[in-house]
Motif scaffolding. Structure first.
Motif, short mmCIF file in Angstrom:
data_model
loop_
_atom_site.label_atom_id
_atom_site.label_comp_id
_atom_site.label_asym_id
_atom_site.label_seq_id
_atom_site.Cartn_x
_atom_site.Cartn_y
_atom_site.Cartn_z
N MET A 186 0.81 -1.21 0.00
CA MET A 186 0.00 0.00 0.00
C MET A 186 0.85 1.26 0.00
SD MET A 186 -2.81 -1.52 -0.20
CE MET A 186 -3.93 -0.15 -0.15
N ASP A 187 2.08 1.14 0.49
CA ASP A 187 2.98 2.29 0.56
C ASP A 187 4.40 1.78 0.79
OD1 ASP A 187 3.71 4.95 0.51
OD2 ASP A 187 2.61 5.51 2.32
N GLU A 188 5.35 2.65 0.56
CA GLU A 188 6.76 2.34 0.80
C GLU A 188 7.41 3.58 1.38
OE1 GLU A 188 8.95 0.43 -2.49
OE2 GLU A 188 7.10 0.68 -3.61
N ASP A 227 -8.76 -3.34 7.14
CA ASP A 227 -8.96 -3.20 8.58
C ASP A 227 -7.64 -3.27 9.35
OD1 ASP A 227 -8.51 -5.87 8.17
OD2 ASP A 227 -10.18 -6.58 9.37
N GLY A 228 -6.55 -2.98 8.67
CA GLY A 228 -5.24 -2.95 9.31
C GLY A 228 -4.14 -2.89 8.30
N ARG A 229 -3.07 -2.25 8.66
CA ARG A 229 -1.87 -2.17 7.82
C ARG A 229 -0.70 -2.69 8.64
NH1 ARG A 229 -3.10 1.58 3.45
NH2 ARG A 229 -5.29 1.09 3.15
N TYR A 230 0.26 -3.28 7.95
CA TYR A 230 1.40 -3.90 8.60
C TYR A 230 2.68 -3.42 7.92
CZ TYR A 230 -2.44 -6.82 10.09
OH TYR A 230 -3.63 -7.26 10.59
N ILE A 231 3.69 -3.14 8.72
CA ILE A 231 4.96 -2.63 8.19
C ILE A 231 6.01 -3.74 8.28
CG2 ILE A 231 6.81 -0.95 8.49
CD1 ILE A 231 4.71 0.99 9.59
N GLY A 260 1.86 -3.05 4.15
CA GLY A 260 1.02 -4.02 3.48
C GLY A 260 -0.36 -4.12 4.09
N ALA A 261 -1.31 -4.56 3.27
CA ALA A 261 -2.67 -4.85 3.71
C ALA A 261 -3.02 -6.25 3.23
CB ALA A 261 -3.66 -3.83 3.15
#
Length: 87
Positions: free
Chosen positions: A26-28, A50-54, A39-40
């Motif tokens: 989703m982003d960097e 419902d949450g993002r993880y690095i 990431g999702a």
């Protein structure tokens, strides 16, 4: 109404129980000379929002792999840096 198809770069990670799950990038961002991806989860070709993880990203040419950030202190510090970049 027709839904627009959007393709994402994906990667896989293993959960604590060993199940492999697919995630969409989703982003960097870069922080302290390391590269990270946000990431999702993906379920049935849909992004679950419902949450993002690095994860730490290890880049090798056009490919990359991810490493879990093991220490809670480091994860919290990296998360705060990312959130402040978004402001």
């Amino acid at each position: 109404m027709e839904q627009e198809f959007q393709e994402y770069v994906t990667f896989s990670v293993n959960t604590k129980d060993g199940t492999e799950v697919e995630m969409a990038v989703m982003d960097e961002f870069d922080f302290e000379e390391k590269h990270y991806v946000v990431g999702a989860l993906i379920r049935e070709d849909e992004i679950v929002d419902d949450g993002r993880y690095i994860y730490e990203a290890v880049v090798n040419g056009d490919d990359f792999s991810v490493k879990k950030i093991e220490k809670a202190f480091d994860y919290n510090r990296i998360t705060q840096a990312y959130l402040h970049m978004e402001e």
